[in-house]
Scaffold this motif. Structure first.
Motif, PDB file in Angstrom:
ATOM      1  N   GLY A  16       0.824  -1.203   0.000  1.00 29.18           N
ATOM      2  CA  GLY A  16       0.000   0.000   0.000  1.00 29.18           C
ATOM      3  C   GLY A  16       0.851   1.242   0.000  1.00 29.18           C
ATOM      4  O   GLY A  16       2.067   1.195  -0.150  1.00 29.18           O
ATOM      5  N   MET A  17       0.197   2.363   0.132  1.00 34.12           N
ATOM      6  CA  MET A  17       0.882   3.653   0.148  1.00 34.12           C
ATOM      7  C   MET A  17       1.187   4.038   1.583  1.00 34.12           C
ATOM      8  O   MET A  17       0.312   3.973   2.439  1.00 34.12           O
ATOM      9  CB  MET A  17       0.003   4.740  -0.484  1.00 34.12           C
ATOM     10  N   MET A  18       2.401   4.456   1.847  1.00 33.77           N
ATOM     11  CA  MET A  18       2.773   4.873   3.197  1.00 33.77           C
ATOM     12  C   MET A  18       2.175   6.244   3.494  1.00 33.77           C
ATOM     13  O   MET A  18       2.234   7.141   2.674  1.00 33.77           O
ATOM     14  CB  MET A  18       4.289   4.932   3.341  1.00 33.77           C
ATOM     15  N   LYS A  19       1.586   6.371   4.635  1.00 36.02           N
ATOM     16  CA  LYS A  19       1.038   7.643   5.095  1.00 36.02           C
ATOM     17  C   LYS A  19       2.056   8.260   6.035  1.00 36.02           C
ATOM     18  O   LYS A  19       2.078   7.957   7.229  1.00 36.02           O
ATOM     19  CB  LYS A  19      -0.292   7.432   5.829  1.00 36.02           C
ATOM     20  N   THR A  20       2.943   9.072   5.517  1.00 36.81           N
ATOM     21  CA  THR A  20       3.967   9.679   6.358  1.00 36.81           C
ATOM     22  C   THR A  20       3.378  10.816   7.175  1.00 36.81           C
ATOM     23  O   THR A  20       2.477  11.518   6.724  1.00 36.81           O
ATOM     24  CB  THR A  20       5.138  10.205   5.509  1.00 36.81           C
ATOM     25  N   GLY A  21       3.889  10.969   8.362  1.00 38.56           N
ATOM     26  CA  GLY A  21       3.438  12.054   9.231  1.00 38.56           C
ATOM     27  C   GLY A  21       2.072  11.842   9.839  1.00 38.56           C
ATOM     28  O   GLY A  21       1.536  12.726  10.496  1.00 38.56           O
ATOM     29  N   ILE A  22       1.488  10.674   9.637  1.00 39.04           N
ATOM     30  CA  ILE A  22       0.159  10.404  10.185  1.00 39.04           C
ATOM     31  C   ILE A  22       0.280  10.125  11.679  1.00 39.04           C
ATOM     32  O   ILE A  22       1.273   9.570  12.145  1.00 39.04           O
ATOM     33  CB  ILE A  22      -0.503   9.221   9.441  1.00 39.04           C
ATOM     34  N   LYS A  23      -0.727  10.545  12.422  1.00 41.51           N
ATOM     35  CA  LYS A  23      -0.767  10.301  13.863  1.00 41.51           C
ATOM     36  C   LYS A  23      -2.139   9.773  14.241  1.00 41.51           C
ATOM     37  O   LYS A  23      -3.117  10.004  13.542  1.00 41.51           O
ATOM     38  CB  LYS A  23      -0.493  11.590  14.636  1.00 41.51           C
ATOM     39  N   ILE A  24      -2.177   9.094  15.365  1.00 41.92           N
ATOM     40  CA  ILE A  24      -3.448   8.637  15.918  1.00 41.92           C
ATOM     41  C   ILE A  24      -3.926   9.699  16.894  1.00 41.92           C
ATOM     42  O   ILE A  24      -3.186  10.098  17.786  1.00 41.92           O
ATOM     43  CB  ILE A  24      -3.287   7.276  16.614  1.00 41.92           C
ATOM     44  N   ASN A  25      -5.158  10.157  16.698  1.00 42.44           N
ATOM     45  CA  ASN A  25      -5.741  11.158  17.599  1.00 42.44           C
ATOM     46  C   ASN A  25      -6.591  10.525  18.689  1.00 42.44           C
ATOM     47  O   ASN A  25      -6.687  11.057  19.787  1.00 42.44           O
ATOM     48  CB  ASN A  25      -6.610  12.149  16.823  1.00 42.44           C
ATOM     49  N   ASN A  26      -7.231   9.396  18.360  1.00 39.56           N
ATOM     50  CA  ASN A  26      -8.133   8.768  19.323  1.00 39.56           C
ATOM     51  C   ASN A  26      -8.242   7.277  19.006  1.00 39.56           C
ATOM     52  O   ASN A  26      -8.167   6.878  17.849  1.00 39.56           O
ATOM     53  CB  ASN A  26      -9.516   9.417  19.260  1.00 39.56           C
TER      54      ASN A  26
END
Length: 102
Positions: A16-26
């Motif tokens: 798949g495509m890497m989601k860089t800079g992604i964070k979990i908020n909840n």
């Protein structure tokens, strides 16, 4: 034939495509060790924690541990950081969640 993108993080290969800079908020625990995850992109996705294998993740089988996740710097963790999972891993191994009005 469709092209499948791949990427490697910490010597683990992901499709798949890497989601860089992604964070979990909840992160909301659900039945069956599923979690409803809200990402910094605004997306909500379902993550099945039973895919997390090995002795490091064994404590998640305890309901009290599983039901008490914490978010720290965009990572989900349990037991005050003894167990954690990167947001990229959670994103790549989760499925889209769509809310419907009832």
């Amino acid at each position: 034939m469709d092209k499948c993108d791949m990427y490697i993080v910490d010597d683990v290969c992901y499709a798949g495509m890497m989601k860089t800079g992604i964070k979990i908020n909840n992160a909301k625990p659900l039945q069956g060790r599923m979690m409803l995850i809200e990402f910094s992109t605004g997306e909500k996705r379902l993550f099945d924690t039973t895919i997390l294998k090995g002795s490091a993740f064994a404590p998640l089988e305890e309901e009290e541990v599983f039901n008490n996740p914490q978010i720290f710097h965009g990572f989900i963790n349990w037991k005050n950081g003894e167990i954690d999972v990167s947001p990229e891993k959670v994103y790549s191994d989760s499925v889209a969640y769509n809310e419907y009005d009832s």
